[in-house]
Design a protein around this motif. Structure first.
Motif, PDB file in Angstrom:
ATOM      1  N   LEU A 314       1.004  -1.232   0.388  1.00 51.68           N
ATOM      2  CA  LEU A 314      -0.033  -0.127  -0.112  1.00 51.68           C
ATOM      3  C   LEU A 314       0.781   0.774   0.146  1.00 51.68           C
ATOM      4  N   ALA A 315       2.196   1.023   0.620  1.00 48.12           N
ATOM      5  CA  ALA A 315       2.740   2.857   0.699  1.00 48.12           C
ATOM      6  C   ALA A 315       3.082   2.092  -0.798  1.00 48.12           C
ATOM      7  N   ALA A 316       3.622   1.832  -1.481  1.00 50.86           N
ATOM      8  CA  ALA A 316       4.478   1.466  -2.829  1.00 50.86           C
ATOM      9  C   ALA A 316       3.796   2.235  -3.374  1.00 50.86           C
ATOM     10  N   SER A 317       2.331   2.246  -3.819  1.00 50.61           N
ATOM     11  CA  SER A 317       1.384   2.931  -4.636  1.00 50.61           C
ATOM     12  C   SER A 317      -0.002   3.229  -4.221  1.00 50.61           C
ATOM     13  N   PRO A 318       0.197   3.901  -3.115  1.00 53.20           N
ATOM     14  CA  PRO A 318      -1.067   4.346  -2.850  1.00 53.20           C
ATOM     15  C   PRO A 318      -2.459   5.310  -3.423  1.00 53.20           C
ATOM     16  N   SER A 319      -1.732   5.189  -4.507  1.00 53.37           N
ATOM     17  CA  SER A 319      -2.553   6.304  -5.392  1.00 53.37           C
ATOM     18  C   SER A 319      -3.232   4.995  -6.480  1.00 53.37           C
ATOM     19  N   ASP A 320      -2.862   4.071  -6.487  1.00 53.31           N
ATOM     20  CA  ASP A 320      -3.667   2.704  -7.232  1.00 53.31           C
ATOM     21  C   ASP A 320      -3.602   1.328  -6.580  1.00 53.31           C
ATOM     22  N   VAL A 321      -5.150   1.867  -5.408  1.00 52.50           N
ATOM     23  CA  VAL A 321      -5.207   0.456  -4.439  1.00 52.50           C
ATOM     24  C   VAL A 321      -5.432  -1.218  -4.914  1.00 52.50           C
ATOM     25  N   PRO A 322      -5.771  -1.034  -5.982  1.00 50.11           N
ATOM     26  CA  PRO A 322      -6.279  -2.331  -6.898  1.00 50.11           C
ATOM     27  C   PRO A 322      -4.593  -3.111  -7.103  1.00 50.11           C
ATOM     28  N   LEU A 323      -3.511  -2.471  -7.541  1.00 52.05           N
ATOM     29  CA  LEU A 323      -2.490  -2.965  -7.898  1.00 52.05           C
ATOM     30  C   LEU A 323      -1.773  -3.257  -6.282  1.00 52.05           C
ATOM     31  N   ALA A 324      -2.437  -1.989  -5.619  1.00 49.73           N
ATOM     32  CA  ALA A 324      -1.810  -2.607  -4.332  1.00 49.73           C
ATOM     33  C   ALA A 324      -1.254  -3.871  -3.718  1.00 49.73           C
ATOM     34  N   LEU A 325      -3.156  -3.994  -3.751  1.00 53.63           N
ATOM     35  CA  LEU A 325      -4.333  -5.294  -3.171  1.00 53.63           C
ATOM     36  C   LEU A 325      -3.194  -6.176  -4.758  1.00 53.63           C
ATOM     37  N   SER A 326      -3.571  -6.497  -5.744  1.00 49.62           N
ATOM     38  CA  SER A 326      -2.761  -8.059  -6.495  1.00 49.62           C
ATOM     39  C   SER A 326      -1.056  -8.140  -5.885  1.00 49.62           C
ATOM     40  N   ARG A 327      -1.003  -7.230  -5.455  1.00 50.70           N
ATOM     41  CA  ARG A 327       1.192  -7.092  -5.282  1.00 50.70           C
ATOM     42  C   ARG A 327       0.663  -7.689  -4.323  1.00 50.70           C
ATOM     43  N   TYR A 328      -0.455  -7.632  -3.039  1.00 55.92           N
ATOM     44  CA  TYR A 328       0.001  -8.217  -1.766  1.00 55.92           C
ATOM     45  C   TYR A 328      -0.296  -9.934  -1.704  1.00 55.92           C
ATOM     46  N   GLU A 329      -1.598 -10.174  -2.552  1.00 61.91           N
ATOM     47  CA  GLU A 329      -1.802 -11.326  -2.826  1.00 61.91           C
ATOM     48  C   GLU A 329      -1.053 -12.554  -3.590  1.00 61.91           C
ATOM     49  N   ALA A 330      -0.340 -11.967  -5.051  1.00 61.55           N
ATOM     50  CA  ALA A 330       0.454 -12.477  -5.320  1.00 61.55           C
ATOM     51  C   ALA A 330       1.671 -13.148  -4.821  1.00 61.55           C
ATOM     52  N   GLU A 331       1.749 -12.266  -3.750  1.00 58.59           N
ATOM     53  CA  GLU A 331       3.484 -12.516  -2.901  1.00 58.59           C
ATOM     54  C   GLU A 331       2.621 -13.271  -2.062  1.00 58.59           C
ATOM     55  N   ARG A 332       1.477 -13.005  -1.540  1.00 60.36           N
ATOM     56  CA  ARG A 332       1.105 -14.168  -0.199  1.00 60.36           C
ATOM     57  C   ARG A 332       0.078 -14.839  -0.279  1.00 60.36           C
ATOM     58  N   LEU A 333      -0.351 -15.457  -1.124  1.00 61.65           N
ATOM     59  CA  LEU A 333      -1.300 -15.736  -1.269  1.00 61.65           C
ATOM     60  C   LEU A 333      -0.577 -17.649  -2.017  1.00 61.65           C
ATOM     61  N   PRO A 334      -0.070 -17.854  -2.772  1.00 61.68           N
ATOM     62  CA  PRO A 334       1.055 -18.662  -2.861  1.00 61.68           C
ATOM     63  C   PRO A 334       1.653 -19.637  -1.748  1.00 61.68           C
TER      64      PRO A 334
END
Ligand SMILES: Cc1cc2nc3c(=O)[nH]c(=O)nc-3n(C[C@H](O)[C@H](O)[C@H](O)COP(=O)(O)OP(=O)(O)OC[C@H]3O[C@@H](n4cnc5c(N)ncnc54)[C@H](O)[C@@H]3O)c2cc1C
Length: 401
Positions: A314-334
């Protein structure tokens, strides 16, 4: 950017702390009247300690920690060791972090004490979350609502956020229950070794370790049962029932169990990994999205890793929440899905029923432990090796290049 967190357990408070460190506005909503944890221990392995380091709380963590000397696999009757993973300096240097034991209340306090009172809302039971044109809105049992750019459900295994946004799914009863107790010993005692001891027997296993700087021993004794047991931290059972279930086990355990005052029974449930845990500006964290059996000692650790990664994203792309959340999911889900499934598998291997199967398993543990104790004893290297701080470095690298 404003983030609303539902649930003030270990995961929710860790996320609130990590977001504040990034200068992100936070509000946290907990259904209870105060932050609180049950009287039990938790093992925090190097991967999660690295996340805590990344949040700037390392020294405070160590102040509350007990350092076990080794992870030891033991025969249920003879106490003979079938593997030993030393947790000394070489181990700490290798993973850049120690393996520690801590009381759950001390772990929660680590994250919660630094949270400004004004951001913490108690007695706030969330009933559901919905998307709005620009963010998300959480509704509460008292009729109030809260809107934010992002809402995170950190509300545990029975997550209301998960249910309302991703749909209800049934939990899987595993047929395992655990007896949970804390025994005050006043210090390290002869009949309990200062290790993380895994006692493996037919259809059952017991884990013993010290917390509170060695003042107490934490017991997690897992047995198979045909009767359904509630998933709850507050269902009491008796010392006599625990002693009867583990009759015939090593005398050191019998002595320890005989000193137990209060015993709690916890039915073990889990779920299959989710396919996605992001919907618009809503996501999940910790047990809300990846509840797991405690056999790899990773549930709290995974929630803490999630917290650091989500705050960084979220800190890396505060103005692009969908990007931040998709990066979070891609890193954590697997990663969390792998840990969920591996923890389930441990429930089988720790409980092999026949002497022949147990002997073959123990011989294999011993062989691997002789080859390279750190990496192959019970094969947790891939869990401990992970460094959630590398995720942030990866986000920064393209911009710096
Ligand atoms: C016997 C046992 C031993 C374990 N040992 C280990 C171990 O050694 N190491 C390890 O890493 N993990 C261990 N775990 C797992 C660990 O306890 C959990 O994974 C961890 O507590 C999950 O944290 P959480 O914050 O996601 O959820 P929780 O701790 O469940 O917190 C959720 C919070 O949300 C609140 N809440 C719930 N619903 C709502 C709502 N509708 N509105 C508002 N608030 C709500 C709750 O009151 C609670 O405070 C163990 C678990 C068990 C059962």
């Amino acid at each position: 950017m404003k983030v609303g967190i539902i649930g003030g357990g270990i995961g929710g408070t860790a996320l609130a702390w990590a977001l504040l460190q990034k200068g992100i506005e936070v509000a946290i909503f907990e259904q209870a009247d105060a932050f609180g944890e049950v009287g039990a221990g938790v093992q925090i392995t190097p991967n999660a300690v690295k996340a805590i380091k990344g949040m700037g709380l390392y020294d405070q963590l160590l102040d509350r920690a007990f350092y076990p000397q080794a992870i030891v696999g033991r025969n249920w009757q003879s106490a003979a060791e079938n593997f030993r993973i030393p947790l000394g300096q070489e181990f700490r240097d290798h993973y850049d972090a120690p393996f520690i034991h801590i009381h759950r209340a001390d772990l929660l306090e680590l994250f919660a004490t630094g949270l400004p009172a004004g951001i913490c809302h108690f007695g706030a039971r969330c009933t559901g979350v919905e998307e709005t044109a620009t963010g998300a809105r959480a509704s509460f049992a008292d009729g109030s609502a809260f809107e934010a750019d992002v809402i995170v459900g950190a509300d545990g295994v029975r997550s209301a956020v998960r249910g309302s946004v991703f749909g209800e799914t049934a939990m899987r009863w595993t047929g395992h229950m655990c007896y949970r107790a804390l025994v005050p010993t006043g210090g390290v005692v002869d009949h309990v070794s200062p290790d993380s001891s895994f006692w493996m027997g037919p259809n059952a296993h017991v884990v013993t370790y010290y917390v509170k700087g060695g003042e107490m021993v934490n017991i997690v004794a897992v047995a198979e049962t045909s009767e359904w047991v509630a998933e709850s931290w507050s269902t009491q059972t008796s010392r006599e029932e625990m002693l009867a279930t583990f009759e015939g086990w090593n005398g050191a355990l019998g002595r320890l169990f005989a000193d137990v005052d209060e015993v709690f029974a916890w039915g073990l449930f889990d779920r299959d990994p989710m396919e996605s845990w992001v919907r618009g500006h809503v996501t999940l964290l910790g047990d809300a999205c990846h509840p797991m059996l405690p056999f790899l000692s990773q549930g709290a650790g995974m929630a803490i890793e999630d917290a650091l990664v989500l705050a960084e994203a979220l800190a890396a792309s505060p103005s692009d929440v969908p990007l931040a959340l998709s990066r979070y999911e891609a890193e954590r889900l697997p990663r969390t899905a792998r840990v969920q499934l591996e923890a389930r598998e441990r429930g089988r291997t720790y409980h092999l029923p026949t002497p022949e199967e147990m002997a073959a398993r123990d011989a294999e543990y011993a062989r691997r432990a002789r080859e390279e104790p750190r990496t192959t004893g019970i094969n947790t290297d891939w869990v401990y090796d992970y460094d959630p701080r590398a995720f942030a470095a990866g986000l920064r690298a393209p911009e710096e290049a």
